[in-house]
Design a protein around this motif. Sequence first.
Motif, PDB file in Angstrom:
ATOM      1  N   LYS A 286       0.839  -1.003   0.164  1.00  0.00           N
ATOM      2  CA  LYS A 286      -0.099  -0.020   0.022  1.00  0.00           C
ATOM      3  C   LYS A 286       0.774   1.383   0.068  1.00  0.00           C
ATOM      4  CE  LYS A 286      -3.936  -0.141   2.258  1.00  0.00           C
ATOM      5  NZ  LYS A 286      -4.769  -0.221   3.441  1.00  0.00           N
ATOM      6  N   ARG A 287       0.231   2.482   0.087  1.00  0.00           N
ATOM      7  CA  ARG A 287       1.010   3.526  -0.073  1.00  0.00           C
ATOM      8  C   ARG A 287       2.058   3.839   1.005  1.00  0.00           C
ATOM      9  NH1 ARG A 287      -3.091   8.499  -0.377  1.00  0.00           N
ATOM     10  NH2 ARG A 287      -4.105   6.833   1.057  1.00  0.00           N
ATOM     11  N   GLU A 288       1.875   3.218   2.272  1.00  0.00           N
ATOM     12  CA  GLU A 288       2.632   3.478   3.615  1.00  0.00           C
ATOM     13  C   GLU A 288       3.814   2.641   3.277  1.00  0.00           C
ATOM     14  OE1 GLU A 288      -0.999   1.526   5.229  1.00  0.00           O
ATOM     15  OE2 GLU A 288      -0.569   2.836   3.476  1.00  0.00           O
ATOM     16  N   ASP A 289       3.518   1.443   2.517  1.00  0.00           N
ATOM     17  CA  ASP A 289       4.592   0.415   2.402  1.00  0.00           C
ATOM     18  C   ASP A 289       5.744   0.924   1.191  1.00  0.00           C
ATOM     19  OD1 ASP A 289       3.448  -1.663   4.141  1.00  0.00           O
ATOM     20  OD2 ASP A 289       1.991  -1.890   2.613  1.00  0.00           O
ATOM     21  N   GLU A 290       5.124   1.581   0.181  1.00  0.00           N
ATOM     22  CA  GLU A 290       5.792   1.976  -0.701  1.00  0.00           C
ATOM     23  C   GLU A 290       6.668   3.033  -0.441  1.00  0.00           C
ATOM     24  OE1 GLU A 290       5.473   4.017  -5.449  1.00  0.00           O
ATOM     25  OE2 GLU A 290       3.890   3.179  -4.462  1.00  0.00           O
ATOM     26  N   GLN A 291       6.287   4.029   0.573  1.00  0.00           N
ATOM     27  CA  GLN A 291       7.028   5.018   1.055  1.00  0.00           C
ATOM     28  C   GLN A 291       8.154   4.257   1.948  1.00  0.00           C
ATOM     29  OE1 GLN A 291       5.526   7.427   4.234  1.00  0.00           O
ATOM     30  NE2 GLN A 291       5.987   9.255   2.908  1.00  0.00           N
ATOM     31  N   ALA A 292       7.896   3.387   2.687  1.00  0.00           N
ATOM     32  CA  ALA A 292       8.775   2.581   3.761  1.00  0.00           C
ATOM     33  C   ALA A 292       9.855   1.911   2.931  1.00  0.00           C
ATOM     34  CB  ALA A 292       7.899   1.516   4.306  1.00  0.00           C
ATOM     35  N   PHE A 293       9.332   1.324   1.748  1.00  0.00           N
ATOM     36  CA  PHE A 293      10.416   0.702   0.835  1.00  0.00           C
ATOM     37  C   PHE A 293      11.582   1.793   0.208  1.00  0.00           C
ATOM     38  CE2 PHE A 293      11.729  -1.650  -3.488  1.00  0.00           C
ATOM     39  CZ  PHE A 293      12.197  -2.686  -2.612  1.00  0.00           C
ATOM     40  N   ALA A 294      11.077   3.005  -0.153  1.00  0.00           N
ATOM     41  CA  ALA A 294      11.843   4.123  -0.445  1.00  0.00           C
ATOM     42  C   ALA A 294      12.835   4.487   0.497  1.00  0.00           C
ATOM     43  CB  ALA A 294      11.036   5.055  -1.054  1.00  0.00           C
ATOM     44  N   GLU A 295      12.431   4.621   1.813  1.00  0.00           N
ATOM     45  CA  GLU A 295      13.092   4.656   3.093  1.00  0.00           C
ATOM     46  C   GLU A 295      14.186   3.647   2.901  1.00  0.00           C
ATOM     47  OE1 GLU A 295      10.766   5.824   6.206  1.00  0.00           O
ATOM     48  OE2 GLU A 295       9.560   7.102   5.188  1.00  0.00           O
ATOM     49  N   LEU A 296      13.692   2.613   3.007  1.00  0.00           N
ATOM     50  CA  LEU A 296      14.684   1.536   3.150  1.00  0.00           C
ATOM     51  C   LEU A 296      15.878   1.361   2.259  1.00  0.00           C
ATOM     52  CD1 LEU A 296      15.213  -1.231   5.081  1.00  0.00           C
ATOM     53  CD2 LEU A 296      13.649  -2.445   3.278  1.00  0.00           C
ATOM     54  N   ASN A 297      15.523   1.852   1.107  1.00  0.00           N
ATOM     55  CA  ASN A 297      16.488   1.620  -0.109  1.00  0.00           C
ATOM     56  C   ASN A 297      17.324   2.665   0.200  1.00  0.00           C
ATOM     57  OD1 ASN A 297      16.133  -0.189  -2.712  1.00  0.00           O
ATOM     58  ND2 ASN A 297      14.247   0.012  -1.975  1.00  0.00           N
ATOM     59  N   ALA A 298      17.176   3.751   0.515  1.00  0.00           N
ATOM     60  CA  ALA A 298      17.855   5.005   0.715  1.00  0.00           C
ATOM     61  C   ALA A 298      18.732   4.787   1.926  1.00  0.00           C
ATOM     62  CB  ALA A 298      17.065   6.380   1.196  1.00  0.00           C
ATOM     63  N   ALA A 299      18.452   3.871   3.027  1.00  0.00           N
ATOM     64  CA  ALA A 299      19.201   3.616   4.030  1.00  0.00           C
ATOM     65  C   ALA A 299      20.242   2.518   3.813  1.00  0.00           C
ATOM     66  CB  ALA A 299      18.229   3.159   5.323  1.00  0.00           C
ATOM     67  N   ASN A 300      19.945   1.794   2.645  1.00  0.00           N
ATOM     68  CA  ASN A 300      20.917   0.662   2.252  1.00  0.00           C
ATOM     69  C   ASN A 300      21.130   0.670   0.757  1.00  0.00           C
ATOM     70  OD1 ASN A 300      20.725  -1.466   4.769  1.00  0.00           O
ATOM     71  ND2 ASN A 300      18.728  -0.566   4.306  1.00  0.00           N
TER      72      ASN A 300
END
Length: 366
Positions: A286-300
């Motif tokens: 969902k939208r909140e998951d997509e945002q979280a995935f973007a943050e996860l990628n930026a952190a890694n």
Amino acid sequence: MNVHTVEIDALKRRKEAEEALARLRGWAVQATAEEIADLDPAVARLLPDAALSNYPALRRDYPEEFRIDPSYKDSLPDLQNGPASLIRGAKRIIQHVGISNFRLPIRFHTRDNGDLSLETSVTGTVSLEAEKKGINMSRIMRSFYRHAEKTFSFEVIEAALEDYKTDLESFDARIQMRFSYPVKLSSLRSGLEGFQYYDIALELIETAGQSKKIIHLDYVYSSTCPCSLELSEHARQFRGQLATPHSQRSVARISVEAQQGECLWFEDLIDMVRAAVPTETQVMVKREDEQAFAELNAANPIFVEDAARLFAQHLEDDPRVGDFRVVASHQESLHSHDAVSILTEGETFSAESIDPKLFNTLYHVG
């Protein structure tokens, strides 16, 4: 008393045979095809100028009522078990000969939820000695089917391998079993759940009396380019320019030799590689998951070299893992080519040559 020499007896027998052949041919020239077939169809072959006939006409319907007996079975030709004189080409040992991709449902143990039945593709091979013509391929399948109803573990695979080594009178053998293994995963923030499917292969190799147990796992993840991330942030900071770093779907094939002792579950290996590179592709979003995935990628953010070393770090820290190999492919969204790396530990996976199609097999098709 007449005494005949060996030469005279041989000439007499040949003359008698020639006269008999001439009489038989003379009769066959005048006889009908039915008469020849009634006497012996082979007589037709004694007529030099006559075309060979398949009379009587062969049956074209399938003989469902036909049943074989032991004597008929013994009469069947078996070229693969023929003498060495039938060998074509160099009389050399063949390291692997067998069958690939015969499929059947197999039950596997899971770490948390009991047994799971999965469609499995099996490859089975044995070594072939230089003086042997070939093997009976079906014996590998028959040997394997004797164990197919059991819940599979490496111990069961070892029993199947020993069976077909015995059946085929071979010294070295290999079994590989490929399947897609489902694991239910939760989304990053929304709480949704879905099944992630992992391509896994189990391989048991026995050479010169020594056996190795190998697990292969394909892990699909997202890789954000660290350089592109820094350049995007530079554009924001110095020019107020919106920019996004490039990232792409990436695949790592992790191959490990399982050590004797405590079980290395499939789920354990999956957890291990996810801990090394946490940006695994998502199932339910969902939208909140997509945002979280973007943050996860930026952190890694991760180069392909980083990926190989991070996977290696987690593998070498686990005592259940012996030799291993990491093959990583970042399927670039910036370039029209891919970025790849291979890292090996130990002799099991060491090789100077690379299969020309190796990286082609790492594409994950959705």
